[in-house]
Enzyme design. Structure first.
Site, PDB file in Angstrom:
ATOM      1  N   GLU A  97     112.005 -14.928  -5.635  1.00 52.01           N
ATOM      2  CA  GLU A  97     111.429 -13.936  -6.534  1.00 52.01           C
ATOM      3  C   GLU A  97     112.217 -12.625  -6.485  1.00 52.01           C
ATOM      4  OE1 GLU A  97     107.308 -13.641  -5.535  1.00 52.01           O
ATOM      5  OE2 GLU A  97     106.803 -15.542  -6.509  1.00 52.01           O
ATOM      6  N   ALA A 116      98.792 -16.574   1.462  1.00 56.39           N
ATOM      7  CA  ALA A 116      97.507 -15.899   1.271  1.00 56.39           C
ATOM      8  C   ALA A 116      96.315 -16.845   1.427  1.00 56.39           C
ATOM      9  CB  ALA A 116      97.465 -15.229  -0.102  1.00 56.39           C
ATOM     10  N   GLN A 117      96.397 -18.031   0.812  1.00 56.78           N
ATOM     11  CA  GLN A 117      95.262 -18.940   0.851  1.00 56.78           C
ATOM     12  C   GLN A 117      94.880 -19.387   2.267  1.00 56.78           C
ATOM     13  OE1 GLN A 117      92.755 -20.228  -1.029  1.00 56.78           O
ATOM     14  NE2 GLN A 117      93.345 -18.588  -2.410  1.00 56.78           N
ATOM     15  N   ASP A 134      98.333 -15.246   9.194  1.00 62.23           N
ATOM     16  CA  ASP A 134      99.738 -15.383   9.577  1.00 62.23           C
ATOM     17  C   ASP A 134      99.944 -15.374  11.087  1.00 62.23           C
ATOM     18  OD1 ASP A 134     100.410 -15.480   6.943  1.00 62.23           O
ATOM     19  OD2 ASP A 134     101.188 -13.443   6.818  1.00 62.23           O
TER      20      ASP A 134
END
Length: 320
Positions: A64, A207-208, A194
């Protein structure tokens, strides 16, 4: 406890690279890039030298970032700094594996690679960094390339402070936990997100997993408070996605659905809008994205504080 950038012990990486894992870091990267453009544009001959950005790491963050830098080079730079030649800006994406986007299907990996190359990104697979300097990057094998900025997108690690707590630390500096997310050898300590590493089935640092483990741990604390045995955590994979640039992304779900290009990009936008908190924020984001992507293109460049690259700070370049 939070997390920090994982530099994997590579000399110079912590001193001479920038990361993108917090809002403050992202703003610093933005200001450094545009600050460099301001300095270059102010030279007597703006096109006397190039500007090279190396993105380390071919995961979603690295892909990205490289895609956005390519878009910046092609679209924003000519409008904001017409005196600069976009060809002087070089974007290099470095990945030590033989492919990008490890969690994705091979067809989506190949698609992302082809799209980045089409956008002018110099993608280097099977390439490992051995050392980072203020003005160059050395690769294992002996090659070096001159750089102005290195953006580190190769992963995160646990907060170094946890190593002093006397609890088991596993790969990536993460706290080792059981299937119920309790720390190994502990009855009343949970680790989620994390920072945690499930020994039997390691979860991706996304995130999930953080959201789901957080909710699960709260339920287990309530069960312990009631004197009820804890349960085993089961991760519900909702899919993963990565953007490449305007109108381009890759998306896959655990049910076999694989999308690329505009459909995946629209899915990426829609999902992010859904997960924004508050109807007003969703509306503002929708209007902002509509203005940016559907209306006639214009420069939305924000030039903040003019920050110098490590190369400039080290005095390794002529400012004139």
């Amino acid at each position: 406890t939070g997390i920090t950038t994982n530099h994997f012990g590579i000399p110079g990486a912590a001193e001479f690279t920038m990361s993108m894992y917090t809002r403050a870091e992202a703003l610093r990267v933005r200001d450094t890039i545009f600050g460099s453009m301001e300095i270059i544009a102010g030279r007597s001959d703006p096109n006397s030298g190039g500007f090279t950005v190396v993105v380390a790491g071919g995961g979603a963050t690295g892909v990205e970032m490289a895609g956005q830098l390519a878009e910046l080079k092609q679209e924003a730079l000519p409008k904001t700094y017409p005196e600069l030649n976009p060809a002087q800006v070089h974007v290099v994406l470095v990945e030590m594996a033989p492919y990008l986007l490890a969690p994705f299907d091979d067809s989506l990996r190949k698609y992302a690679l082809a799209e980045l190359i089409k956008r002018g990104v110099d993608v280097r697979l099977n390439t490992a960094i051995s050392e980072v300097h203020a003005d160059r990057v050395d690769f294992k094998g002996g090659e070096s390339i001159p750089v102005d900025l290195v953006i580190w997108a190769a992963g995160v690690s646990g907060n170094p402070a946890i190593r002093e707590w006397g609890i088991p630390i596993g790969r990536g500096g993460r706290i080792e936990v059981n299937s119920d997310l309790r720390v190994l050898g502990e009855e009343n300590i949970f680790a989620v997100g994390d920072i945690s590493l499930t020994v039997d089935t390691p979860l991706p640092q996304l995130a999930q997993p953080a959201i789901q483990t957080g909710k699960f741990a709260a339920k287990q604390i309530a069960r312990l408070n009631r004197g009820t045995p804890t349960e085993k955590f089961e991760y519900h994979n909702k899919g993963t996605m990565a953007t490449i640039g305007r109108g381009d992304a890759v998306l896959q779900t655990p049910f076999g659905l694989k999308l690329k290009g505009v459909p995946a990009w629209l899915g990426w936008i829609g999902l992010h809008i859904v997960y924004i908190l508050g109807g007003r924020n969703r509306l503002q984001t929708l209007l902002s994205l509509t203005s940016r992507y559907l209306l006639p293109r214009r420069s939305n460049t924000i030039v903040g504080d003019v920050m110098e690259t490590p190369k400039l700070r080290a005095g390794a370049v002529d400012r004139r």
